[in-house]
Scaffold this active site. Structure first.
Site, PDB file in Angstrom:
ATOM      1  N   LYS A 174       0.729  -1.348  -0.001  1.00 32.26           N
ATOM      2  CA  LYS A 174      -0.024   0.035   0.100  1.00 32.26           C
ATOM      3  C   LYS A 174       0.953   1.209   0.132  1.00 32.26           C
ATOM      4  CE  LYS A 174      -3.932  -0.482   2.271  1.00 32.26           C
ATOM      5  NZ  LYS A 174      -4.574  -0.807   3.735  1.00 32.26           N
TER       6      LYS A 174
ATOM      7  N   ARG B 242      -3.102   3.277   8.413  1.00 30.08           N
ATOM      8  CA  ARG B 242      -3.512   1.893   7.580  1.00 30.08           C
ATOM      9  C   ARG B 242      -2.272   1.063   7.581  1.00 30.08           C
ATOM     10  NH1 ARG B 242      -4.570   4.777   1.849  1.00 30.08           N
ATOM     11  NH2 ARG B 242      -5.943   2.967   1.680  1.00 30.08           N
TER      12      ARG B 242
ATOM     13  N   GLY C 218      -5.800 -10.666   7.337  1.00 26.73           N
ATOM     14  CA  GLY C 218      -5.755 -10.683   8.770  1.00 26.73           C
ATOM     15  C   GLY C 218      -5.341  -9.737   9.508  1.00 26.73           C
TER      16      GLY C 218
ATOM     17  N   MET D  49      -4.561  -5.504  10.961  1.00 31.88           N
ATOM     18  CA  MET D  49      -5.390  -4.756  11.453  1.00 31.88           C
ATOM     19  C   MET D  49      -6.340  -3.763  10.594  1.00 31.88           C
ATOM     20  SD  MET D  49      -4.682  -1.483  14.132  1.00 31.88           S
ATOM     21  CE  MET D  49      -4.714  -0.137  13.020  1.00 31.88           C
TER      22      MET D  49
ATOM     23  N   ARG E 290      -3.824  -1.191  -6.512  1.00 36.25           N
ATOM     24  CA  ARG E 290      -3.061  -2.467  -6.278  1.00 36.25           C
ATOM     25  C   ARG E 290      -3.255  -3.368  -7.585  1.00 36.25           C
ATOM     26  NH1 ARG E 290      -6.219  -4.608  -1.212  1.00 36.25           N
ATOM     27  NH2 ARG E 290      -8.257  -4.178  -1.870  1.00 36.25           N
TER      28      ARG E 290
ATOM     29  N   HIS F  99      -5.829 -40.978  -0.878  1.00 31.08           N
ATOM     30  CA  HIS F  99      -5.471 -41.929  -2.110  1.00 31.08           C
ATOM     31  C   HIS F  99      -6.479 -41.040  -3.122  1.00 31.08           C
ATOM     32  CE1 HIS F  99      -6.752 -45.228  -4.674  1.00 31.08           C
ATOM     33  NE2 HIS F  99      -5.112 -45.449  -4.585  1.00 31.08           N
TER      34      HIS F  99
ATOM     35  N   SER G 113      13.498 -41.905 -18.176  1.00 33.34           N
ATOM     36  CA  SER G 113      12.507 -41.100 -17.793  1.00 33.34           C
ATOM     37  C   SER G 113      12.558 -41.228 -16.143  1.00 33.34           C
ATOM     38  CB  SER G 113      11.329 -41.690 -18.400  1.00 33.34           C
ATOM     39  OG  SER G 113      10.181 -41.027 -17.744  1.00 33.34           O
TER      40      SER G 113
ATOM     41  N   CYS H 113       8.329 -37.998 -15.760  1.00 37.88           N
ATOM     42  CA  CYS H 113       6.805 -38.235 -15.719  1.00 37.88           C
ATOM     43  C   CYS H 113       6.280 -38.391 -14.360  1.00 37.88           C
ATOM     44  CB  CYS H 113       6.641 -39.810 -16.421  1.00 37.88           C
ATOM     45  SG  CYS H 113       7.528 -41.055 -15.577  1.00 37.88           S
TER      46      CYS H 113
ATOM     47  N   TYR I  81      12.056 -33.206 -21.679  1.00 37.56           N
ATOM     48  CA  TYR I  81      10.644 -33.043 -21.572  1.00 37.56           C
ATOM     49  C   TYR I  81       9.860 -33.040 -20.509  1.00 37.56           C
ATOM     50  CZ  TYR I  81      10.213 -38.010 -21.916  1.00 37.56           C
ATOM     51  OH  TYR I  81      10.174 -39.254 -21.441  1.00 37.56           O
TER      52      TYR I  81
HETATM   53  P1  ADP Z   1      -8.206  -2.142   3.361  1.00 35.07           P
HETATM   54  O1  ADP Z   1      -6.712  -2.471   3.274  1.00 35.07           O
HETATM   55  O2  ADP Z   1      -9.094  -2.860   4.342  1.00 35.07           O
HETATM   56  O3  ADP Z   1      -8.883  -1.380   1.822  1.00 35.07           O
HETATM   57  P2  ADP Z   1      -7.704   0.816   3.620  1.00 35.07           P
HETATM   58  O4  ADP Z   1      -6.547   1.206   4.515  1.00 35.07           O
HETATM   59  O5  ADP Z   1      -7.312   0.773   1.969  1.00 35.07           O
HETATM   60  O6  ADP Z   1      -7.787  -0.522   4.194  1.00 35.07           O
HETATM   61  O7  ADP Z   1      -8.853   1.933   4.057  1.00 35.07           O
HETATM   62  C1  ADP Z   1     -10.239   1.502   4.356  1.00 35.07           C
HETATM   63  C2  ADP Z   1     -11.289   2.403   3.746  1.00 35.07           C
HETATM   64  O8  ADP Z   1     -10.742   3.784   4.253  1.00 35.07           O
HETATM   65  C3  ADP Z   1     -10.990   2.385   2.213  1.00 35.07           C
HETATM   66  O9  ADP Z   1     -12.062   2.593   1.598  1.00 35.07           O
HETATM   67  C4  ADP Z   1     -10.100   3.708   2.095  1.00 35.07           C
HETATM   68  O10 ADP Z   1     -10.355   4.252   0.635  1.00 35.07           O
HETATM   69  C5  ADP Z   1     -10.528   4.613   3.210  1.00 35.07           C
HETATM   70  N1  ADP Z   1      -9.503   5.622   3.455  1.00 35.07           N
HETATM   71  C6  ADP Z   1      -8.207   5.091   3.969  1.00 35.07           C
HETATM   72  N2  ADP Z   1      -7.622   6.149   4.225  1.00 35.07           N
HETATM   73  C7  ADP Z   1      -8.080   7.350   4.180  1.00 35.07           C
HETATM   74  C8  ADP Z   1      -8.226   8.764   4.102  1.00 35.07           C
HETATM   75  N3  ADP Z   1      -6.991   9.407   4.113  1.00 35.07           N
HETATM   76  N4  ADP Z   1      -9.053   9.511   3.697  1.00 35.07           N
HETATM   77  C9  ADP Z   1     -10.228   9.087   3.190  1.00 35.07           C
HETATM   78  N5  ADP Z   1     -10.457   7.860   3.233  1.00 35.07           N
HETATM   79  C10 ADP Z   1      -9.435   6.931   3.355  1.00 35.07           C
HETATM   80 MG    MG Z   2      -7.986  -0.510   0.630  1.00 38.91          MG
END
Ligand code: ADP
Ligand code: MG
Ligand code: MG
Length: 890
Positions: free
Chosen positions: A22, A92, A101, A103, A336, A452, A768, A836, A856
């Site tokens: 990210k 984030r 998984g 936060m 992404r 199996h 083989s 094989c 091969y």
């Molecule tokens: P996830 O990986 O779960 O998508 P994100 O970090 O991308 O988590 O953020 C969750 C939501 O919050 C997303 O919709 C993102 O666009 C929004 N968001 C994150 N940072 C900001 C920001 N600085 N201003 C407005 N919206 C935000």
């Molecule tokens: Mg996101």
């Protein structure tokens, strides 16, 4: 001094390891001038340092963080905690690999009792300010302070009910204020402290929580499942907030630059007006499809379309983009690489070449061979509404409909009558193989993904569900139950091996086919690859499928399946039970024409492509009745009918079965050891092959024969067996006057053969590598026992990186292969080499084969397209590595 904190304008997309996916992409987008809200990233190295300091944020990191923060304050002209003009940020998490998984993001950090007032005044929108504040408390408590979100939701519900509202938008600024008072009480009750008012404290707590979440249970399990190393750590992104919830000229959304399920080159996504962040995915309100934004905000839409084109061109791949509109101004919050189906992956790769975005090599690298499986099997029509009765492990993809049958023999009988059957058993053993071959699909109530049934079904490209414990199978009553549902013998069911679902009745299906784009991609793969691709096929149908999917020959034709046919097994048993040479010869004479017709079918289907035929391999007891069952029958007869002829016959049979019984059949009397002791069996097979070739030659059909002797450990074994084959060839040649093109070679599946390959090569024209048995003999594991008992634990505890039966063990088995190839070619430079076995269809093993210089790989017909692509990728990868080593950027 180590640098731990990077402003967005200090990074780029190549810094994923340091900044996380990210963060690196936010930096890249900033660099190319896209409207990204300002911010900075705390590196993954800071996460490592956090753990090294005993889970505290090191002072060095803290100092750099404060410096970056004041830089951000300068840029935005706002200050964290300033009541008049507060800076609000999002926190984030983001590791190298996207990890569900981790936060959840905290939005609106920096809000407190003072800044909320400032926000209300600044925006002239008290309702918006207090709504944002309560969202922040709720999110922060849930994610950072670990207070269950349920308490807040329940309280919000109560207030709404009190006021007589049914939705949130009806809440006024005063209502939100009242709610916040209640929220704070909840906080105090749960953590015995007030909600933190100091924004810097909020920030440090949030960062701490992100680092901590790297090691929460969810994250650990996800990493284990996806083989992501534990030491990588996560980065933290701090970014100034933009607001999509400031009115009807604001909004938030998510879009893919192309359709992720079909690959169509058309923007695909949704948005919500007057909403923040997660509202789109949370499903509280139904979002609008992206193209209607064109009418609602034409300028923003135009700008977004341009931005998404730019991002796609820039990254040269389909992107998944998050955006927010604040008062008519567009901000990009994330980009992404978009996840996609196999179908979409292929279409996108091919179309991007046509559009000039990618060259062919890059396009080939874009499609994951593993994903192709989805497309190479029959599957249930997507438009059909499924109703499952039970769900097991998705052991082998594909869908099938058929009559429920509980017995392998019956499966075979019905199968031979042309009926579609699904074999349902508690588990399967090698004794059920004929039933598995005849069935459309296999379902077991016990056993895992490597049982199996699962392994055999995958090898055959047959749908299979394993370990469906909900099925209570009653073999006597010929039925199974799932809860209250009873399914009887011969009832029709449908299964989906890709999802593990079992459904009643017949369901509409789609046949697998190679789409025009898929075929085009594979022809590009053929241009690149240096490694040949063959298929393992034991019958003409499989051989036809193999050719259709692009196989250049058969790398393994096993002859034992031909013996298992129910009409032949009595003759096979006659041969085994024979007491004299004459008796055995008589049985073999009956088998010869049957074998000959098998070979004619296969050779005809392969139209002059090479076909490697392996002479009989399994121990003879596999063709005999089960010892225990026989014992029960004999005992019964001894009591009920002690003088019967039937008893005599069964007793004799039991004696023979006992004779053949072995303590460890895997290492017992099998492979070429059979031919050494009963040469007449191999002679019969060799003659059948030559007769088949001569019959075809009369019809003007060429055949290219490679006769393979299994399980050779000593050159003298091969020498003797080769002599048999050559003599049989001369005899048939003399008799038919036909000259045939053939080679004799061996399977290398015993370590001794690999390390004496220079000697073995004196007698062989080809090797083989039978990597399945070579893995068993190298590790000293019996596969069934290993997979059933300890292998799973080994992989979980990282004793082994992978299941060596699925992914070739380069360090051990691989070294033997290398040795075998090198020594073999020293004796015979023109020696042909291949592998094989299941490894031949697995991408990392294929890469190894290419690097080791094999000619091969051979795999199941259904994996041939996978192998063609993987072989091309191995070549391209190799070229790129060479260039990289030479210092050229790629
Ligand atoms: P996830 O990986 O779960 O998508 P994100 O970090 O991308 O988590 O953020 C969750 C939501 O919050 C997303 O919709 C993102 O666009 C929004 N968001 C994150 N940072 C900001 C920001 N600085 N201003 C407005 N919206 C935000
Ligand atoms: Mg996101
Ligand atoms: Mg073998």
């Amino acid at each position: 001094m180590q640098k731990f904190v990077y402003l967005f304008n200090e990074g780029n997309s190549s810094m994923k390891e340091l900044l996380g996916g990210k963060g690196a992409n936010l930096a890249e987008m900033t660099k190319i001038g896209l409207p990204v809200p300002d911010g900075f990233t705390i590196s993954t190295e800071a996460c490592t340092a956090y753990y090294e300091e005993g889970k505290t944020i090191p002072s060095e990191v803290k100092a750099q963080l404060l410096e970056a923060l004041s830089n951000l304050e300068d840029k935005t002209g706002k200050k964290l905690g300033d009541p008049k003009n507060p800076l609000l940020v999002s926190v984030r998490s983001g590791s190298v690999f996207s990890m569900p998984g981790m936060m959840d993001t905290v939005l609106n950090l920096g809000m407190n009792d003072e800044t909320v007032k400032g926000m209300a005044e600044l925006t002239n929108n008290a309702r918006f300010a207090y709504d944002s504040y309560r969202r922040f408390i709720q999110m922060f408590c849930n994610v950072v302070l670990d207070i269950d979100g349920f308490y807040f939701e329940q309280y919000l519900e109560e207030i709404r009910e009190d006021k007589g509202y049914s939705t949130d938008p009806e809440m006024t600024a005063e209502d939100w204020q009242e709610l916040i008072v209640g929220y704070k009480k909840i906080v105090r009750k749960h953590i015995k402290q007030d909600f933190p008012q100091d924004p810097k404290e909020q920030l440090l707590l949030a960062i701490d929580a992100v680092f901590n979440s790297w090691n929460n249970q969810r994250a650990i399990i996800y990493r284990r499942l996806n083989k992501i190393p534990d030491h990588l750590g996560t980065a933290v992104n701090i970014q100034s907030m933009v607001f999509g919830n400031t009115g009807n000229d604001s909004g938030t959304g998510v879009a893919f630059t192309r359709n992720p399920s079909t690959g169509e080159a058309k923007l695909y996504g949704e948005y919500l007006i007057n909403a923040q962040g997660e509202d789109v995915v949370a499903g509280i309100r139904t979002p609008q499809p992206i193209h209607t934004l064109k009418n609602e905000m034409p300028e923003v839409y135009q700008q977004f379309v341009e931005t998404s084109n730019l991002l796609e061109q820039h990254y040269q791949d389909m992107q998944d983009i998050e955006f927010t509109v604040e008062h008519g101004k567009l901000f990009i919050l994330q980009t992404r690489t978009g996840k996609r189906t196999a179908q979409a992956a292929i279409r996108i790769a091919v179309e991007m070449v046509k559009e000039g975005i990618l060259d062919k090599k890059a396009a080939l690298m874009r499609v994951d061979p593993d994903q192709l499986n989805q497309l190479l099997h029959r599957r249930i029509d997507d438009s059909y509404q499924r109703k499952q009765i039970a769900k097991g492990l998705p052991a082998s993809p594909g869908a099938a409909t058929g009559m429920v049958v509980f017995d392998a023999d019956e499966a075979e009988d019905l199968g031979n009558e042309g009926k579609n059957v699904i074999l349902v058993r508690a588990e399967t053993t090698p004794d059920d193989i004929h039933g598995i071959i005849a069935a459309q699909a296999i379902v077991t109530s016990r056993g895992g993904m490597t049982s199996h049934a699962a392994v055999v079904a995958r090898g055959m490209g047959k749908a299979c569900i394993c370990g469906c414990e909900a099925l209570k199978i009653d073999v006597k009553a010929k039925q199974f139950r799932v809860g209250d549902t009873v399914v009887n013998h011969h009832d029709i069911i449908t299964i989906d091996g890709a999802t593990g679902e079992i459904m009643l009745g017949e369901i509409p299906m789609i046949e697998p086919e190679l789409s025009a784009e898929f075929q085009l991609l594979l022809t590009w793969a053929d241009e690149e690859r240096k490694l040949g691709v063959r298929a393992n096929a034991d019958n003409p149908e499989d051989a036809h499928k193999a050719v259709e999917f692009g196989a250049e020959g058969i790398g393994l034709c096993r002859t034992e399946h031909m013996f298992m046919d129910s009409k032949r097994i009595p003759t096979v048993q006659e041969m085994i039970l024979a007491e004299t040479y004459e008796e055995r010869k008589a049985a073999l004479d009956k088998l010869l024409p049957m074998q000959q017709s098998d070979f004619e079918g296969i050779l005809e289907a392969m139209e002059g492509h090479p076909v490697t035929i392996r002479l009989l391999d399994p121990p003879l007891h596999e063709f005999m009745p089960d010892k225990e069952e026989l014992l029960v029958e004999v005992t019964k007869l001894q009591i009920l009918d002690p003088n019967s002829a039937q008893l005599k016959e069964k007793e004799q049979l039991l004696r023979k079965v006992r004779q053949l019984d072995e303590f460890n059949p895997m290492l017992g009397h099998r492979g070429c050891r059979l031919g050494m002791i009963h040469p007449e069996i191999y002679i019969m097979q060799a003659k059948a092959i030559f007769y088949a070739a001569s019959t075809l030659s009369e019809k003007g059909i060429k055949s290219k024969l490679e006769i393979m002797i299994p399980l050779v450990g000593h050159v003298n074994e091969l020498k003797a067996m080769r002599k048999l084959v050559v003599e049989a060839g001369l005899e048939v040649k003399e008799e038919t006057g036909c000259d045939f093109d053939y080679m004799v070679g061996t399977m290398i599946e015993i370590p001794r053969a690999a390390i004496t390959a220079d000697q073995i090569a004196e007698e062989a024209e080809f090797f083989s590598f039978g990597t399945n048995d070579l893995t068993q003999t190298t590790f000293g594991y019996s596969r069934d026992d290993a997979e059933g008992k300890f292998l799973q634990a080994y992989i979980e505890n990282k004793v082994l990186p992978d299941n060596p039966f699925a992914v070739l063990d380069r360090d051990g088995v691989g070294k033997l292969i290398e040795t075998g190839v090198t020594l073999g070619r020293k004796t015979k430079p023109e020696l042909k080499t291949g592998i094989c076995g299941e490894h031949g269809g697995e991408k990392s093993s294929i890469q190894f084969c290419y690097e080791t210089g094999l000619d091969y790989v051979s795999c199941s017909p259904y994996r041939v397209p996978v192998a063609r692509l993987a072989a091309a990728q191995a070549t391209i990868q190799h070229e790129q590595n060479n260039k990289r080593q030479a210092g050229v950027t790629v």
